[in-house]
Write an enzyme that holds these catalytic residues in place. Structure first.
Site, PDB file in Angstrom:
ATOM      1  N   PHE A 344       3.191  -4.079  -8.608  1.00  0.00           N
ATOM      2  CA  PHE A 344       4.595  -3.819  -8.262  1.00  0.00           C
ATOM      3  C   PHE A 344       4.774  -3.583  -6.769  1.00  0.00           C
ATOM      4  O   PHE A 344       5.881  -3.696  -6.238  1.00  0.00           O
ATOM      5  CB  PHE A 344       5.119  -2.625  -9.063  1.00  0.00           C
ATOM      6  N   LYS A 345       3.698  -3.287  -6.060  1.00  0.00           N
ATOM      7  CA  LYS A 345       3.802  -3.039  -4.618  1.00  0.00           C
ATOM      8  C   LYS A 345       4.289  -4.283  -3.867  1.00  0.00           C
ATOM      9  O   LYS A 345       4.832  -4.177  -2.768  1.00  0.00           O
ATOM     10  CB  LYS A 345       2.452  -2.585  -4.067  1.00  0.00           C
TER      11      LYS A 345
END
Length: 737
Positions: A344-345
């Site tokens: 998700f980064k």
């Protein structure tokens, strides 16, 4: 050439009679006079000699809205179709189009724009004007271009009701929808301000939104940032304490050790505006949301749209970018691992480097310092390595990670993502040391001053403490809810719960921000692994690190004891009491604990619930879901799944954030799937997982990175501040000098 200049209000009244009227009104009704004068001065100072130029597709309401705006400002209103084109051509626009055809029409229309000038007016463009570059460049010289962004479905409905059967570009081979979609990039090229009109709203309402947007465009003072540790009295006395978006992106951490937050909080969208985004793509949603959160004086709206399109385009393997998948019952997975580094980064770190490059001055070099517990490192390295070559020469990244505190694949990935301007350093300690060390380096004015004077280089942060890291995460939480509405799972307005594996508190804080902006999120569920300090805190109000040791788990990205972004949330629920926040976090730093007041704990527990998951339960959840659904969860998502099963009340859907691809944690996944013998070679592990033909498929981008990495080298250093500072200085010498 047509010339229309600003004319004075009340122009039919002589100067003497006007003075007499004003004097009588001022003496008899001073309050009314003051209100009238304030209204007149405000509206006319808003426009000045600039034009407000309304742009949008046919059916957007430009003519009607232009008349209303002009009436409110008491200024000339010019409709390009009616007042310029038809006057110039002595025929209707539709006749001209029929006579000369599509290509010639655009050229003739553009020439008419080039021969036109105005000042202090409201101008409604034709729907096809933006397709003529020279004409639009001419118009923009003395105007603020306002894009009336109306959902395509609404436009098509309006044109049908108006019996419009001929617009520029429409032919036997093109549908109306095709033409409208084709024009969108032209509108995005020219606008200064987007007014998102949502569902079919009244023209009067849209006109007010136009005026509000123009006021915002002209006044960047409305959107400043403060530190979570600044006092109200200090803020009012020190203008320098106010920072703008560009400042906070560059600085990362506030000088007083606090975190930057918007002084006036985030904008709230109406239900109609959210509903207008239901059929939008992820990129379109991101554009609308982020434009309202980033002032155009920091990054112009058209430039921001370009950055967003680059960030969420070909770099993501799924066209939906952040798809929502039904898991079982009322549980849904928000898949956040389709970016280039499989976590998700990527949502923040494909975007942030371009924001950063747009904000920094050209006269200085910047070294980005990052501390990571796993996924952040490779995402930062990949994101900044994709900058334009000229930006790479002045922006470099040094990534610090716990040498023995990340998975083997995560380590190989960070090594493999090293490029000419981005490097990784393993530290013989844990993530909390890395994060604390960087905070101390940023607040060490002697060291940072030395780097600036000696090498012309400033330090900046790309961890989740940086506002530009947090802001893009709001988008995918909002988008997930809109997807459920679009799929018919919930009607708009019905609530959902969100469950997020949580370590540094950034992802769950972004969900809470989405709720503040109008997304109907009921509860944010904080899921911890065995490092469950946040679970204890949310349940008791006591944040206690005394006697706690960091435990290495199968979910290393949430192996965190000091949750930095918690400070932003506490600042919010404490009504922005910076002194209280300072007191709490100083106590945590010096004594290892703090306790919330009862009233603040009650507020917190209205928003958050929490639970934690053991290592055994994490592996069992992975096995159970694969056995029942043929879907493999990564270890962090499994933590959230276990906690969601325990805490959800099943009265509404729950969205579980799937924060990473299982490929990154192959040894733990193979153990959960009960593979007896696990080859220690990461590539062999991924090939074994791919043989399961599970959902989702193996992340091939990750596989390719590992193939290239081999036994790549990286630096390793001791857990010592002076050693870290030496590494930083050496990198600066090698890259920038």
């Amino acid at each position: 050439m047509f010339h229309i200049f600003q004319y004075q209000p009340l122009r039919l009244i002589t100067q003497n009679s006007l003075s007499s009227m004003c004097l009588k009104l001022m003496l008899s009704r001073p309050v009314a006079f003051a209100q009238i004068w304030k209204s007149w001065f405000s509206s006319h100072s808003l426009l000045g000699n600039k034009n407000i130029i309304l742009m949008g597709p046919p059916g957007a309401g430009k003519t009607t809205i232009g008349r209303i705006v002009g009436q409110k400002l008491d200024c000339p209103v010019i409709d390009i179709d009616d007042d310029i084109l038809e006057t110039t051509w002595n025929m209707s626009v539709s006749e001209k189009l029929q006579n000369v055809g599509y290509e010639e029409f655009l050229e003739e229309e553009g020439k008419a724009l080039l021969n036109f000038s105005a000042s202090g007016s409201v101008i409604s463009l034709s729907g096809s004007n933006p397709m003529h570059a020279a004409g639009m460049q001419h118009m923009k010289k003395n105007g603020i271009v306002v894009y009336l962004d109306v959902p395509t479905r609404v436009i098509m409905s309006r044109l049908k009701s108006m019996a419009v059967d001929r617009i520029v570009g429409l032919s036997a081979g093109n549908s109306l929808k095709d033409v409208l979609q084709f024009r969108k990039p032209f509108y995005k090229r020219w606008y200064d301000i987007r007014v998102f009109c949502g569902e079919d709203v009244a023209a009067e309402v849209v006109a007010e939104k136009v005026l509000d947007a123009v006021k915002r465009y002209q006044d960047s003072e409305l959107e400043t940032f403060i530190s979570t540790r600044s006092s109200r009295s200090g803020r009012s006395m020190e203008k320098d304490s106010h920072k703008y978006f560009s400042d906070v992106v560059i600085q990362g951490l506030a000088p007083d050790g606090g975190l930057f937050v918007p002084e006036r909080r985030l904008p709230k969208f109406t239900a109609g505006e959210w509903q207008g985004l239901i059929e939008a793509t992820y990129v379109e949603r991101a554009e609308v949301i982020l434009e309202r959160c980033i002032h155009p004086s920091d990054i112009p709206a058209s430039k921001l749209a370009e950055i967003i399109g680059t960030a969420y385009g070909e770099n993501f393997s799924c066209s939906k970018v952040a798809p929502v998948r039904h898991l079982a019952g009322n549980q849904f997975l928000l898949e956040l691992f389709h970016g280039p580094t499989a976590s998700f980064k990527d949502f923040a770190l494909q975007l942030m480097p371009h924001l950063f490059a747009s904000c920094i001055p050209r006269s200085c070099n910047y070294l980005i310092l990052v501390a990571t517990s796993g996924d952040t490192g490779s995402a930062v390295l990949d994101g900044f390595s994709r900058l334009h070559d000229t930006d790479k020469q002045r922006i470099a990244v040094m990534n610090f990670f716990p040498e023995d505190g990340v998975s083997p694949i995560q380590k190989l990935q960070m090594i493999g993502c090293q490029k000419e301007n981005v490097w990784s350093v393993g530290v013989k300690s844990d993530f909390d040391f890395c994060q604390t060390a960087l905070k101390q380096i940023f607040t060490n004015s002697d060291f940072t001053g030395f780097l600036t004077v000696e090498y012309g280089t400033a330090l900046a942060a790309a961890n989740s403490i940086n506002w530009a890291r947090l802001l893009p995460q709001i988008v995918y939480h909002a988008s997930a809810y809109l997807d459920l509405v679009h799929q018919g799972i919930v009607p708009f307005g019905s609530p959902v719960d969100i469950c997020i594996p949580t370590g540094n508190f950034g992802n769950i804080l972004a969900a809470f921000y989405a709720k503040m902006m109008g997304i109907p999120i009921r509860k944010c569920i904080c899921a911890s692994n065995e490092n469950n300090v946040l679970t204890d805190f949310i349940r008791t109000g006591v944040y206690d690190l005394r006697g706690r040791k960091l435990i290495s788990t199968f979910s290393p990205a949430v192996d965190i004891l000091k949750s930095s972004n918690l400070e932003r949330y506490l600042h919010l629920i404490a009504n922005e009491d910076g002194q209280l926040v300072t007191q709490l976090f100083n106590q945590l730093e010096n004594q290892g604990h703090f306790q919330l007041r009862k009233d603040l704990l009650e507020k917190l527990q209205q928003d958050l619930v929490a639970g934690w998951c053991s290592e055994e339960d994490c592996l069992a959840a992975i096995h159970s879901v694969y056995s029942s659904a043929g879907y493999i969860l990564d270890t962090h998502t499994a933590v959230a799944k276990v906690v969601a099963d325990r805490l959800q009340d099943r009265t509404c859907p729950i969205i579980i954030s799937s924060t990473a691809h299982y490929s990154k944690f192959a040894p733990a996944i193979l153990r959960a799937l009960r593979i007896a013998e696990i080859n220690q070679n990461p590539l062999s592990q991924l090939h074994l997982l791919s043989s399961y033909s599970a959902l989702p498929p193996i992340h091939w981008g990750l596989l390719e990175t590992l193939k290239k990495t081999g036994n790549g080298d990286h630096q390793v250093c001791a857990a010592d501040m002076s050693v870290l500072m030496h590494h930083i200085e050496t990198l600066i010498q090698n890259h920038f000098m």
